[in-house]
Design a protein around this motif. Structure first.
Motif, PDB file in Angstrom:
ATOM      1  N   CYS A 209       0.834  -1.212   0.000  1.00 26.94           N
ATOM      2  CA  CYS A 209       0.000   0.000   0.000  1.00 26.94           C
ATOM      3  C   CYS A 209       0.869   1.262   0.000  1.00 26.94           C
ATOM      4  O   CYS A 209       0.578   2.234  -0.704  1.00 26.94           O
ATOM      5  CB  CYS A 209      -0.926   0.011   1.212  1.00 26.94           C
ATOM      6  N   PHE A 213       1.202   4.494  -2.420  1.00 25.61           N
ATOM      7  CA  PHE A 213       1.170   5.835  -1.827  1.00 25.61           C
ATOM      8  C   PHE A 213       2.375   6.645  -2.302  1.00 25.61           C
ATOM      9  O   PHE A 213       2.245   7.817  -2.702  1.00 25.61           O
ATOM     10  CB  PHE A 213       1.183   5.683  -0.304  1.00 25.61           C
ATOM     11  N   HIS A 270      -7.805  -2.278   0.617  1.00 24.18           N
ATOM     12  CA  HIS A 270      -7.030  -2.574  -0.584  1.00 24.18           C
ATOM     13  C   HIS A 270      -7.825  -2.269  -1.857  1.00 24.18           C
ATOM     14  O   HIS A 270      -7.251  -1.788  -2.847  1.00 24.18           O
ATOM     15  CB  HIS A 270      -6.582  -4.041  -0.564  1.00 24.18           C
ATOM     16  N   VAL A 273      -7.429   1.422  -2.473  1.00 25.12           N
ATOM     17  CA  VAL A 273      -6.156   1.797  -3.100  1.00 25.12           C
ATOM     18  C   VAL A 273      -6.242   1.616  -4.614  1.00 25.12           C
ATOM     19  O   VAL A 273      -5.818   2.492  -5.392  1.00 25.12           O
ATOM     20  CB  VAL A 273      -4.999   0.966  -2.511  1.00 25.12           C
ATOM     21  N   LEU A 307      -7.196   7.167  -1.795  1.00 25.61           N
ATOM     22  CA  LEU A 307      -5.914   6.481  -1.607  1.00 25.61           C
ATOM     23  C   LEU A 307      -5.470   6.545  -0.158  1.00 25.61           C
ATOM     24  O   LEU A 307      -5.087   5.532   0.447  1.00 25.61           O
ATOM     25  CB  LEU A 307      -4.857   7.101  -2.517  1.00 25.61           C
ATOM     26  N   VAL A 311      -4.821   3.439   2.520  1.00 30.27           N
ATOM     27  CA  VAL A 311      -3.494   3.207   3.111  1.00 30.27           C
ATOM     28  C   VAL A 311      -3.540   3.361   4.626  1.00 30.27           C
ATOM     29  O   VAL A 311      -2.987   2.540   5.372  1.00 30.27           O
ATOM     30  CB  VAL A 311      -2.467   4.172   2.495  1.00 30.27           C
ATOM     31  N   GLY A 372      -1.533  -2.195  -5.465  1.00 30.72           N
ATOM     32  CA  GLY A 372      -2.797  -2.378  -4.767  1.00 30.72           C
ATOM     33  C   GLY A 372      -3.395  -3.747  -5.037  1.00 30.72           C
ATOM     34  O   GLY A 372      -3.921  -4.399  -4.122  1.00 30.72           O
TER      35      GLY A 372
END
Length: 388
Positions: A209, A213, A270, A273, A307, A311, A372
């Motif tokens: 993750c 990011f 997840h 993401v 996002l 995360v 992801g």
């Protein structure tokens, strides 16, 4: 108070990223040398995670945190007044090293909280931490624009100094029940990693993750400087504030863990993401992706929020899970967990530049989406809720 402390301390860890363009010339560093500023800071942080944080399982915690933050305050002051690059780089390493005090605060919060509320309490501290990470870049940029980069380090030194005094008065003493030597404690890190599958799995989730990011936040400034966005430095700093909205998820995720919903909450994080990277790709494609230029920026901001929600939720759930493993090893577990997922962040940041050059924004988002997807596949492969 611990959440505020975590948020303030972590400001120093990422603030140098938007400042390298002004720090380098003022200290006589070329472009390559200026890049060392962030590298040295993160190297110091990684060193602290593996070498200092385990001490929370060996020595009295309040004194350890206080001394670490005192050195951090002095290092920030040294960075603020450094006349040349060598002193500034040494100070940067010490700033990163002492920022590892953040991970000394997390097990303290876990110890102070009743077990039934541990996820929520740790989530609150993580909210402060993630807010600090998300606000570090825009706050550094804004202070540097109006007062100069040295003022940012000076102001931060004052804030950390005040927090050091507050922690000394508020945090109770905590003597760990540990008789091992320091070398034995460091050696036990490998034993913990080998014998704790939950630690390995949660570190893998968060590492993947954080790779996504790092890819997004390292590259998005480059995309926002181009049409149809055409944002300047201040506009990019303001955009970075949108991601701060994602920090609200940490205590919510912690409560989901307290209620036995760790696995579905992890899977949802997840999925978030992946969805965020799809939205970011569409926003960056503009009219070619079917999104009018007038709404491209709001869609990109929405992608940033989603996002960060994913995360941060995954990290809060992971911290709760590892803090339930071994009470006598919480400091080492937190240090290992954070150190391992920071490897993912470093990998993502390093790959983002290559992806940007080779395949542009759409390829960068695709790479983030692949990380992801890997996290989602791993979380779906958990054989039982206990493994999640």
């Amino acid at each position: 108070m611990l959440a505020i402390a975590a948020g303030v301390i972590v400001l120093s860890l990422f603030a140098s990223q938007p400042l390298v363009g002004v720090i380098g010339p003022s200290l006589g560093l070329d472009a390559a040398g200026a890049g060392l500023v962030t590298t040295v800071t993160l190297l110091g942080y990684a060193s602290g995670l593996f070498l200092l944080v385990p001490l929370t399982d060996l020595v009295e915690n309040r004194r350890l945190i206080g001394r670490t933050l005192t050195i951090g305050t002095l290092a920030l002051l040294a960075a603020a007044v450094a006349p040349a690059a060598p002193l500034f780089l040494v100070a940067s390493f010490l700033i990163g090293l002492t920022a590892s005090a953040i991970q000394m605060l997390v097990p303290v919060a876990a110890i102070l909280a009743p077990e039934a509320e541990r996820g929520r309490v740790v989530g609150n501290v993580m909210t402060g931490l993630m807010l600090g990470i998300l606000l570090s870049r825009p706050s550094a940029s804004l202070v540097a624009d109006y007062a100069g980069w040295r003022w940012f380090y000076g102001i931060l030194a004052g804030l950390v100094g005040v927090l050091t005094l507050v922690i000394a008065r508020v945090v109770p003493e905590r003597w760990p029940n540990q008789t091992a030597t320091y070398p034995g404690l460091i050696a036990s890190l490998f034993e913990l990693l080998r014998n704790e599958p939950v630690l390995r799995r949660r570190a893998a989730y968060q590492g993947l993750c954080m790779a996504a990011f790092g890819i997004f936040w390292t590259s998005v400034a480059l995309r926002l400087a181009q049409p149809p966005f055409d944002l300047g430095q201040t506009g990019i700093a303001v955009f970075a504030l949108t991601g701060a909205a994602g920090a609200v998820i940490a205590p919510i995720a912690g409560r989901a863990g307290d209620r036995g919903q760790t696995r579905p909450a992890t899977i949802l994080a997840h999925v978030g993401v992946i969805a965020a990277m799809v939205l970011a790709a569409l926003a960056g494609a503009g009219s070619a992706g079917g999104i009018p230029g007038t709404v491209a920026l709001p869609v990109m901001a929405l992608a940033a929020v989603i996002l960060d929600l994913g995360v941060i939720a995954d990290q809060a759930l992971g911290r709760r899970a590892i803090n339930m493993l071994r009470p006598e090893a919480r400091g080492r577990l937190n240090g290992l967990f954070t150190g391992l997922f920071f490897i993912g962040a470093a990998v993502g940041s390093s790959l983002s530049g290559l992806a940007w050059v080779l395949v542009g924004w759409s390829g960068t988002c695709a790479l983030g989406g692949l990380f992801g997807l890997a996290a989602l596949a791993l979380s779906l492969s958990a054989r039982s809720p206990a493994q999640a």
